[in-house]
Motif scaffolding. Structure first.
Motif, PDB file in Angstrom:
ATOM      1  N   GLY A   1       0.684  -1.255  -0.013  1.00  0.00           N
ATOM      2  CA  GLY A   1       0.066   0.039  -0.194  1.00  0.00           C
ATOM      3  C   GLY A   1       0.763   1.213   0.099  1.00  0.00           C
ATOM      4  O   GLY A   1       2.107   1.283   0.471  1.00  0.00           O
ATOM      5  N   SER A   2       0.523   2.227  -0.577  1.00  0.00           N
ATOM      6  CA  SER A   2       1.091   3.380  -0.635  1.00  0.00           C
ATOM      7  C   SER A   2       0.182   4.628  -0.422  1.00  0.00           C
ATOM      8  O   SER A   2      -1.051   4.797  -1.051  1.00  0.00           O
ATOM      9  CB  SER A   2       2.039   3.500  -1.722  1.00  0.00           C
ATOM     10  OG  SER A   2       1.537   3.870  -2.919  1.00  0.00           O
ATOM     11  N   MET A   3       0.574   5.763  -0.245  1.00  0.00           N
ATOM     12  CA  MET A   3       0.000   7.078  -0.148  1.00  0.00           C
ATOM     13  C   MET A   3       0.788   8.050  -0.845  1.00  0.00           C
ATOM     14  O   MET A   3       1.986   8.069  -0.598  1.00  0.00           O
ATOM     15  CB  MET A   3      -0.313   7.758   1.119  1.00  0.00           C
ATOM     16  CG  MET A   3      -1.009   8.872   1.125  1.00  0.00           C
ATOM     17  SD  MET A   3      -1.160   9.741   2.710  1.00  0.00           S
ATOM     18  CE  MET A   3       0.408  10.279   3.030  1.00  0.00           C
ATOM     19  N   GLU A   4       0.280   8.654  -2.107  1.00  0.00           N
ATOM     20  CA  GLU A   4       1.055   9.934  -2.560  1.00  0.00           C
ATOM     21  C   GLU A   4       0.473  11.252  -2.282  1.00  0.00           C
ATOM     22  O   GLU A   4      -0.929  11.431  -2.448  1.00  0.00           O
ATOM     23  CB  GLU A   4       1.049   9.562  -4.320  1.00  0.00           C
ATOM     24  CG  GLU A   4       1.753   8.414  -4.495  1.00  0.00           C
ATOM     25  CD  GLU A   4       1.683   7.941  -5.990  1.00  0.00           C
ATOM     26  OE1 GLU A   4       1.093   8.909  -6.823  1.00  0.00           O
ATOM     27  OE2 GLU A   4       2.231   7.142  -6.355  1.00  0.00           O
ATOM     28  N   LEU A   5       1.375  12.378  -2.382  1.00  0.00           N
ATOM     29  CA  LEU A   5       0.787  13.762  -2.037  1.00  0.00           C
ATOM     30  C   LEU A   5       1.452  14.596  -3.116  1.00  0.00           C
ATOM     31  O   LEU A   5       2.748  14.234  -3.242  1.00  0.00           O
ATOM     32  CB  LEU A   5       1.058  14.041  -0.602  1.00  0.00           C
ATOM     33  CG  LEU A   5       0.895  15.526  -0.242  1.00  0.00           C
ATOM     34  CD1 LEU A   5      -0.615  15.925  -0.475  1.00  0.00           C
ATOM     35  CD2 LEU A   5       1.435  15.965   1.084  1.00  0.00           C
ATOM     36  N   SER A   6       1.260  15.422  -3.717  1.00  0.00           N
ATOM     37  CA  SER A   6       1.650  16.300  -4.743  1.00  0.00           C
ATOM     38  C   SER A   6       1.109  17.689  -4.404  1.00  0.00           C
ATOM     39  O   SER A   6      -0.010  17.853  -4.316  1.00  0.00           O
ATOM     40  CB  SER A   6       1.016  15.809  -6.061  1.00  0.00           C
ATOM     41  OG  SER A   6       1.775  16.964  -7.031  1.00  0.00           O
ATOM     42  N   LEU A   7       2.075  18.611  -4.379  1.00  0.00           N
ATOM     43  CA  LEU A   7       1.624  20.045  -4.279  1.00  0.00           C
ATOM     44  C   LEU A   7       2.256  20.833  -5.429  1.00  0.00           C
ATOM     45  O   LEU A   7       3.539  20.503  -5.475  1.00  0.00           O
ATOM     46  CB  LEU A   7       1.941  20.808  -2.801  1.00  0.00           C
ATOM     47  CG  LEU A   7       1.487  20.047  -1.705  1.00  0.00           C
ATOM     48  CD1 LEU A   7       2.011  20.737  -0.742  1.00  0.00           C
ATOM     49  CD2 LEU A   7      -0.082  20.702  -1.626  1.00  0.00           C
ATOM     50  N   LYS A   8       1.565  21.814  -5.915  1.00  0.00           N
ATOM     51  CA  LYS A   8       2.098  22.734  -7.159  1.00  0.00           C
ATOM     52  C   LYS A   8       1.981  23.940  -6.570  1.00  0.00           C
ATOM     53  O   LYS A   8       0.780  24.580  -6.457  1.00  0.00           O
ATOM     54  CB  LYS A   8       1.590  22.359  -8.515  1.00  0.00           C
ATOM     55  CG  LYS A   8       1.998  21.152  -9.002  1.00  0.00           C
ATOM     56  CD  LYS A   8       1.427  20.971 -10.489  1.00  0.00           C
ATOM     57  CE  LYS A   8       1.785  19.935 -11.170  1.00  0.00           C
ATOM     58  NZ  LYS A   8       1.442  19.919 -12.438  1.00  0.00           N
ATOM     59  N   LEU A   9       2.956  25.137  -6.833  1.00  0.00           N
ATOM     60  CA  LEU A   9       3.072  26.263  -6.525  1.00  0.00           C
ATOM     61  C   LEU A   9       3.191  27.210  -8.015  1.00  0.00           C
ATOM     62  O   LEU A   9       4.189  26.661  -8.671  1.00  0.00           O
ATOM     63  CB  LEU A   9       3.917  27.077  -5.589  1.00  0.00           C
ATOM     64  CG  LEU A   9       3.754  26.268  -4.568  1.00  0.00           C
ATOM     65  CD1 LEU A   9       5.123  26.580  -3.476  1.00  0.00           C
ATOM     66  CD2 LEU A   9       2.754  26.928  -3.688  1.00  0.00           C
ATOM     67  N   LEU A  10       2.389  27.642  -8.526  1.00  0.00           N
ATOM     68  CA  LEU A  10       2.132  28.080  -9.869  1.00  0.00           C
ATOM     69  C   LEU A  10       2.369  29.444  -9.877  1.00  0.00           C
ATOM     70  O   LEU A  10       1.633  30.423  -9.174  1.00  0.00           O
ATOM     71  CB  LEU A  10       0.769  27.809 -10.471  1.00  0.00           C
ATOM     72  CG  LEU A  10       0.381  26.512 -10.826  1.00  0.00           C
ATOM     73  CD1 LEU A  10      -0.992  26.128 -11.197  1.00  0.00           C
ATOM     74  CD2 LEU A  10       1.327  25.653 -11.547  1.00  0.00           C
ATOM     75  N   ASN A  11       3.051  30.261 -10.942  1.00  0.00           N
ATOM     76  CA  ASN A  11       3.237  31.512 -11.133  1.00  0.00           C
ATOM     77  C   ASN A  11       3.528  32.502  -9.813  1.00  0.00           C
ATOM     78  O   ASN A  11       3.085  33.577  -9.614  1.00  0.00           O
ATOM     79  CB  ASN A  11       1.863  32.078 -11.868  1.00  0.00           C
ATOM     80  CG  ASN A  11       2.221  33.376 -12.623  1.00  0.00           C
ATOM     81  OD1 ASN A  11       3.155  33.567 -13.126  1.00  0.00           O
ATOM     82  ND2 ASN A  11       1.046  33.889 -12.930  1.00  0.00           N
ATOM     83  N   LEU A  12       4.643  31.792  -9.213  1.00  0.00           N
ATOM     84  CA  LEU A  12       5.058  32.546  -7.715  1.00  0.00           C
ATOM     85  C   LEU A  12       5.587  34.036  -8.395  1.00  0.00           C
ATOM     86  O   LEU A  12       4.957  34.990  -7.289  1.00  0.00           O
ATOM     87  CB  LEU A  12       5.973  31.917  -7.241  1.00  0.00           C
ATOM     88  CG  LEU A  12       5.961  30.349  -6.738  1.00  0.00           C
ATOM     89  CD1 LEU A  12       7.016  29.807  -6.223  1.00  0.00           C
ATOM     90  CD2 LEU A  12       4.685  30.539  -5.685  1.00  0.00           C
TER      91      LEU A  12
END
Length: 150
Positions: free
Chosen positions: A102-113
């Protein structure tokens, strides 16, 4: 309106928030070189596609109309780009189960900083057999896009 010798006199942007003007002007520069209505329409569409390709806009609409105001020319056109910018922060999560794992994935994106269509992405995966993470910074350069992973 005649289809000859038209001049793009003004370009406007509606709902432009964080994105810097110089980034936008580079992408739409060809619109000013158009010399008739067909060219203005074609180059405006090309500019719209370039703006969407930056990955910071959800939608780009184009309005073309004759110039208005004190400085209008008899053959002048106004081109208006109505844009909808994406949110500054986007994220997602995912879980996977199967084959005694089993696994858990987390993704965060910061756009146009900084307003130059840059992106920072962080990905983290925690699983029963392995854990991984990654950080990606993307800063497009005019005419050349490169990605740097850290």
């Amino acid at each position: 309106m005649e289809n000859k010798d038209m001049i793009v006199q003004h370009v406007h942007f509606n709902d432009l928030g964080r994105t810097r003007d110089d980034v936008i002007m580079y992408e739409i520069g060809g619109v000013f070189k158009a010399r008739n209505l067909i060219e203005v329409m074609r180059k405006s569409h090309e500019a719209s596609e370039k703006l969407l390709h930056l990955g910071i806009f959800r939608q780009v609409d184009i309005l073309i109309h004759t110039c208005q105001g004190d400085d209008m020319l008899h053959n002048g056109l106004d081109v208006t780009f109505e844009v909808t910018e994406l949110r500054r922060l986007m994220g997602s999560y995912n879980t996977m189960v199967g084959n005694n794992e089993g696994s858990m994935e987390l993704s965060l994106k910061l756009l146009n900083l900084l307003g130059c269509s840059e992106k920072v992405a962080f990905e983290f995966s925690y699983g029963t057999k392995e854990t991984s993470y990654g950080l990606t910074f993307f800063k497009p350069q005019p005419g050349n896009s490169k990605e740097i992973s850290l």
